[in-house]
Design a protein around this motif. Structure first.
Motif, mmCIF file in Angstrom:
data_model
loop_
_atom_site.group_PDB
_atom_site.id
_atom_site.type_symbol
_atom_site.label_atom_id
_atom_site.label_comp_id
_atom_site.label_asym_id
_atom_site.label_seq_id
_atom_site.Cartn_x
_atom_site.Cartn_y
_atom_site.Cartn_z
ATOM 1 N N ALA A 243 0.824 -1.205 0.000
ATOM 2 C CA ALA A 243 0.000 0.000 0.000
ATOM 3 C C ALA A 243 0.859 1.256 0.000
ATOM 4 C CB ALA A 243 -0.931 -0.003 1.212
ATOM 5 N N ILE A 244 1.867 1.289 0.883
ATOM 6 C CA ILE A 244 2.742 2.455 0.974
ATOM 7 C C ILE A 244 3.496 2.666 -0.335
ATOM 8 C CG2 ILE A 244 4.819 3.353 2.114
ATOM 9 C CD1 ILE A 244 3.720 2.019 4.713
ATOM 10 N N ASN A 245 3.899 1.566 -0.960
ATOM 11 C CA ASN A 245 4.572 1.625 -2.250
ATOM 12 C C ASN A 245 3.720 2.380 -3.269
ATOM 13 O OD1 ASN A 245 6.688 0.447 -4.195
ATOM 14 N ND2 ASN A 245 4.790 -0.238 -5.105
ATOM 15 N N ASN A 246 2.448 2.008 -3.389
ATOM 16 C CA ASN A 246 1.574 2.652 -4.368
ATOM 17 C C ASN A 246 1.216 4.081 -3.989
ATOM 18 O OD1 ASN A 246 1.143 -0.345 -5.076
ATOM 19 N ND2 ASN A 246 0.071 0.730 -6.703
ATOM 20 N N ILE A 247 1.120 4.347 -2.706
ATOM 21 C CA ILE A 247 0.837 5.716 -2.257
ATOM 22 C C ILE A 247 1.992 6.634 -2.655
ATOM 23 C CG2 ILE A 247 0.626 7.192 -0.216
ATOM 24 C CD1 ILE A 247 -0.966 4.830 1.075
ATOM 25 N N ILE A 248 3.227 6.155 -2.475
ATOM 26 C CA ILE A 248 4.401 6.952 -2.852
ATOM 27 C C ILE A 248 4.433 7.164 -4.363
ATOM 28 C CG2 ILE A 248 6.933 6.940 -2.971
ATOM 29 C CD1 ILE A 248 6.892 5.575 -0.210
ATOM 30 N N TYR A 249 4.200 6.076 -5.129
ATOM 31 C CA TYR A 249 4.144 6.203 -6.589
ATOM 32 C C TYR A 249 3.043 7.180 -6.999
ATOM 33 C CZ TYR A 249 7.142 2.070 -7.405
ATOM 34 O OH TYR A 249 8.183 1.176 -7.459
ATOM 35 N N GLY A 250 1.965 7.196 -6.227
ATOM 36 C CA GLY A 250 0.797 8.000 -6.565
ATOM 37 C C GLY A 250 1.047 9.495 -6.594
ATOM 38 N N PHE A 251 2.090 9.955 -5.914
ATOM 39 C CA PHE A 251 2.382 11.386 -5.922
ATOM 40 C C PHE A 251 2.885 11.859 -7.280
ATOM 41 C CE2 PHE A 251 2.793 10.593 -1.263
ATOM 42 C CZ PHE A 251 1.738 11.418 -0.881
ATOM 43 N N SER B 194 -1.711 5.269 -9.559
ATOM 44 C CA SER B 194 -1.109 4.258 -8.697
ATOM 45 C C SER B 194 -1.862 4.109 -7.382
ATOM 46 C CB SER B 194 0.355 4.603 -8.398
ATOM 47 O OG SER B 194 1.149 4.426 -9.543
ATOM 48 N N PHE B 195 -2.525 5.193 -6.957
ATOM 49 C CA PHE B 195 -3.310 5.110 -5.723
ATOM 50 C C PHE B 195 -4.341 3.987 -5.822
ATOM 51 C CE2 PHE B 195 -2.263 9.761 -5.158
ATOM 52 C CZ PHE B 195 -1.519 9.595 -4.001
ATOM 53 N N ALA C 8 -3.216 0.381 -5.392
ATOM 54 C CA ALA C 8 -2.802 -0.019 -4.042
ATOM 55 C C ALA C 8 -3.635 -1.211 -3.587
ATOM 56 C CB ALA C 8 -2.968 1.149 -3.074
#
Length: 200
Positions: free
Chosen positions: A64-72, A77-78, A81
């Motif tokens: 989840a954190i991986n996709n949240i970071i990519y999402g910025f 990517s959010f 997640a």
């Protein structure tokens, strides 16, 4: 002594360090796939490894954190997640149950994880991308199937399947290889499958 629950969330220092390391490994895998122009993503190696070491909840958090970071930098990517969380959970469960304990079992687990990712990602692809994955090989198949069947769902499912299954198979095998190569004292920092001392 009692056996630690698969769902125990023991956010020790080791687990807290593991999550950002997993995100970094995911990024390296994704970058490597892009540099080599592979028709794969290789962006969940860290998530799978975190789930093997820390269990399904730690694996899900890493994903989840991986996709949240990519999402910025890539807001879509959010949404994915959800898929990353499912991968972390599925790997953690399979590993805890002993289904990723040999190369043969790792192959079967990789196929299962690929199917899990396909089932979850396909509706997301349809909702956000008209059914496509953004992968050259998969989208070529999507266009062919759509032209011959007029079924967006079938085309999207097969598009995702031909990319996700080989991708997750390779990811699980790479992760299992890394896991087997880790020093025993590192693995014992997490030790989700063995008995632990408790005060009760």
């Amino acid at each position: 002594m009692k056996k630690q629950s698969m769902w125990s969330l023991r956010l020790s220092t080791a687990a807290l360090v593991l999550i950002p390391v997993a995100v970094g490994v995911n990024y390296i895998g994704k970058l490597l796939a892009q540099l080599l122009k592979l028709p794969l993503w290789l962006d969940s190696i860290g998530t799978v490894l975190a789930a093997m070491l820390g269990g399904p909840i730690v694996g899900a958090l890493a994903g989840a954190i991986n996709n949240i970071i990519y999402g910025f930098t890539d807001p879509i990517s959010f949404v994915y997640a959800i898929t990353s969380v499912a991968i972390g959970l599925a790997v953690g469960i399979l590993f805890y149950k002993g289904y990723i304990s040999s190369w043969g079992k790792a192959i079967v687990a990789g196929l299962i994880i690929g199917l899990v990712a396909t089932v979850i990602s396909t509706p997301l692809n349809i909702g956000f991308w008209g059914g496509q994955t953004g992968n050259v090989w998969g989208d070529a198949l999507f266009a062919f199937i759509l032209a011959n069947t007029d079924s967006t769902w079938l085309a999207s499912l097969l598009d995702e399947l031909v990319v996700d299954v080989p991708d997750k198979l390779l990811v699980v095998l790479i992760s299992f290889g890394i896991f087997k190569g880790l020093p025993r004292n590192v693995v014992q920092l997490y030790n989700n499958n063995e008995k632990i001392e408790t005060l009760d």
